[in-house]
Write a protein that holds these residues in place. Structure first.
Motif, PDB file in Angstrom:
ATOM      1  N   GLN A   1     -60.927 -46.315  34.496  1.00 51.67           N
ATOM      2  CA  GLN A   1     -61.195 -45.478  33.415  1.00 51.67           C
ATOM      3  C   GLN A   1     -59.977 -45.513  32.445  1.00 51.67           C
ATOM      4  O   GLN A   1     -60.025 -45.561  31.171  1.00 51.67           O
ATOM      5  CB  GLN A   1     -61.365 -44.050  33.871  1.00 51.67           C
ATOM      6  N   ASN A   2     -58.646 -45.881  33.092  1.00 55.56           N
ATOM      7  CA  ASN A   2     -57.424 -45.861  32.127  1.00 55.56           C
ATOM      8  C   ASN A   2     -57.455 -47.144  31.550  1.00 55.56           C
ATOM      9  O   ASN A   2     -57.288 -47.206  30.396  1.00 55.56           O
ATOM     10  CB  ASN A   2     -56.235 -45.734  33.046  1.00 55.56           C
ATOM     11  N   ASP A   3     -57.996 -48.255  32.215  1.00 58.18           N
ATOM     12  CA  ASP A   3     -58.142 -49.466  31.416  1.00 58.18           C
ATOM     13  C   ASP A   3     -59.072 -49.437  30.584  1.00 58.18           C
ATOM     14  O   ASP A   3     -58.886 -49.945  29.085  1.00 58.18           O
ATOM     15  CB  ASP A   3     -58.330 -50.551  32.570  1.00 58.18           C
ATOM     16  N   LEU A   4     -60.266 -49.008  30.699  1.00 58.46           N
ATOM     17  CA  LEU A   4     -61.100 -48.735  29.520  1.00 58.46           C
ATOM     18  C   LEU A   4     -60.808 -48.026  28.299  1.00 58.46           C
ATOM     19  O   LEU A   4     -60.797 -48.171  27.209  1.00 58.46           O
ATOM     20  CB  LEU A   4     -62.500 -48.130  29.973  1.00 58.46           C
ATOM     21  N   ASP A   5     -60.145 -46.848  28.555  1.00 61.60           N
ATOM     22  CA  ASP A   5     -59.375 -45.876  27.496  1.00 61.60           C
ATOM     23  C   ASP A   5     -58.445 -46.735  26.731  1.00 61.60           C
ATOM     24  O   ASP A   5     -58.476 -46.655  25.661  1.00 61.60           O
ATOM     25  CB  ASP A   5     -58.681 -44.588  28.149  1.00 61.60           C
ATOM     26  N   GLU A   6     -57.662 -47.592  27.591  1.00 55.38           N
ATOM     27  CA  GLU A   6     -56.577 -48.434  26.825  1.00 55.38           C
ATOM     28  C   GLU A   6     -57.294 -49.398  25.880  1.00 55.38           C
ATOM     29  O   GLU A   6     -56.865 -49.513  24.727  1.00 55.38           O
ATOM     30  CB  GLU A   6     -55.613 -48.964  27.828  1.00 55.38           C
ATOM     31  N   MET A   7     -58.260 -50.110  26.346  1.00 57.64           N
ATOM     32  CA  MET A   7     -59.226 -50.998  25.593  1.00 57.64           C
ATOM     33  C   MET A   7     -59.719 -50.193  24.407  1.00 57.64           C
ATOM     34  O   MET A   7     -59.420 -50.902  23.336  1.00 57.64           O
ATOM     35  CB  MET A   7     -60.016 -51.591  26.502  1.00 57.64           C
ATOM     36  N   ALA A   8     -60.141 -49.192  24.504  1.00 60.47           N
ATOM     37  CA  ALA A   8     -61.002 -48.485  23.616  1.00 60.47           C
ATOM     38  C   ALA A   8     -59.866 -48.128  22.268  1.00 60.47           C
ATOM     39  O   ALA A   8     -60.096 -47.980  21.289  1.00 60.47           O
ATOM     40  CB  ALA A   8     -61.612 -47.003  24.093  1.00 60.47           C
ATOM     41  N   THR A   9     -58.637 -47.605  22.869  1.00 54.21           N
ATOM     42  CA  THR A   9     -57.546 -47.293  21.939  1.00 54.21           C
ATOM     43  C   THR A   9     -57.130 -48.419  21.278  1.00 54.21           C
ATOM     44  O   THR A   9     -56.737 -48.493  20.010  1.00 54.21           O
ATOM     45  CB  THR A   9     -56.289 -46.592  22.650  1.00 54.21           C
ATOM     46  N   VAL A  10     -57.036 -49.549  21.869  1.00 54.65           N
ATOM     47  CA  VAL A  10     -56.498 -50.622  21.025  1.00 54.65           C
ATOM     48  C   VAL A  10     -57.538 -51.248  20.081  1.00 54.65           C
ATOM     49  O   VAL A  10     -57.301 -51.714  18.951  1.00 54.65           O
ATOM     50  CB  VAL A  10     -56.135 -51.881  22.236  1.00 54.65           C
ATOM     51  N   ARG A  11     -58.824 -51.037  20.340  1.00 51.46           N
ATOM     52  CA  ARG A  11     -59.975 -51.416  19.531  1.00 51.46           C
ATOM     53  C   ARG A  11     -59.863 -50.690  18.312  1.00 51.46           C
ATOM     54  O   ARG A  11     -59.930 -50.990  17.156  1.00 51.46           O
ATOM     55  CB  ARG A  11     -61.132 -51.610  20.154  1.00 51.46           C
TER      56      ARG A  11
END
Length: 150
Positions: A131-141
């Motif tokens: 979930q943290n990885d997905l959140d980070e990817m969403a933030t970067v996008r």
């Protein structure tokens, strides 16, 4: 990443101990059944001999043969008494092995529950990381789309 329980060898040992306790109980039960069968056979032999004595008493049988049969009945009584003792010892052994098995089952259950808790905790941590990885990817996008640096 795959779950690896650090105490798996202890869990395996507890499982093996439980299996050995089951075998010991099975052996004790077999011994008890054998002793009970022998006792039953002795009692049947005695009852048959008593029937023979009663029939011989009604017919013309020699006193010496009746005395011999009575001695054999006495011998069977002694054997039955001894076999009763053997059966009681076998019953005690079965109870002792049952108690031992119950203890081993509790030990194994405790360790299995500890392993299950550790696995559950590991899975929760993995989900949190994902979930943290997905959140980070969403933030970067999102940052890339808006043109802002993070």
């Amino acid at each position: 990443m795959k779950f690896r329980y650090h105490f798996q060898k202890v869990v395996d040992l507890k499982s093996n101990e439980k299996t050995q306790a089951e075998w010991m109980l099975s052996t004790a039960i077999g011994k008890l059944q054998t002793e009970e069968e022998h006792l039953l056979q002795l009692m049947n032999d005695k009852n048959e001999l008593i029937s023979v004595i009663q029939s011989a008493t009604e017919s013309t049988a020699s006193v010496s043969s009746l005395q011999e049969m009575h001695r054999y009945v006495y011998h069977l009584d002694e054997c039955i008494t001894k076999k009763n003792t053997d059966v009681k010892h076998a019953q005690v052994n079965v109870q002792r092995n049952q108690t031992f098995l119950n203890g081993k089952m509790v030990d194994e259950k405790v360790w299995l529950e500890a392993r299950d808790k550790a696995k559950s905790k590991f899975q929760q941590e993995m989900l949190l990381r994902e979930q943290n990885d997905l959140d980070e990817m969403a933030t970067v996008r999102f940052a890339a789309k808006t043109g802002r640096a993070i």
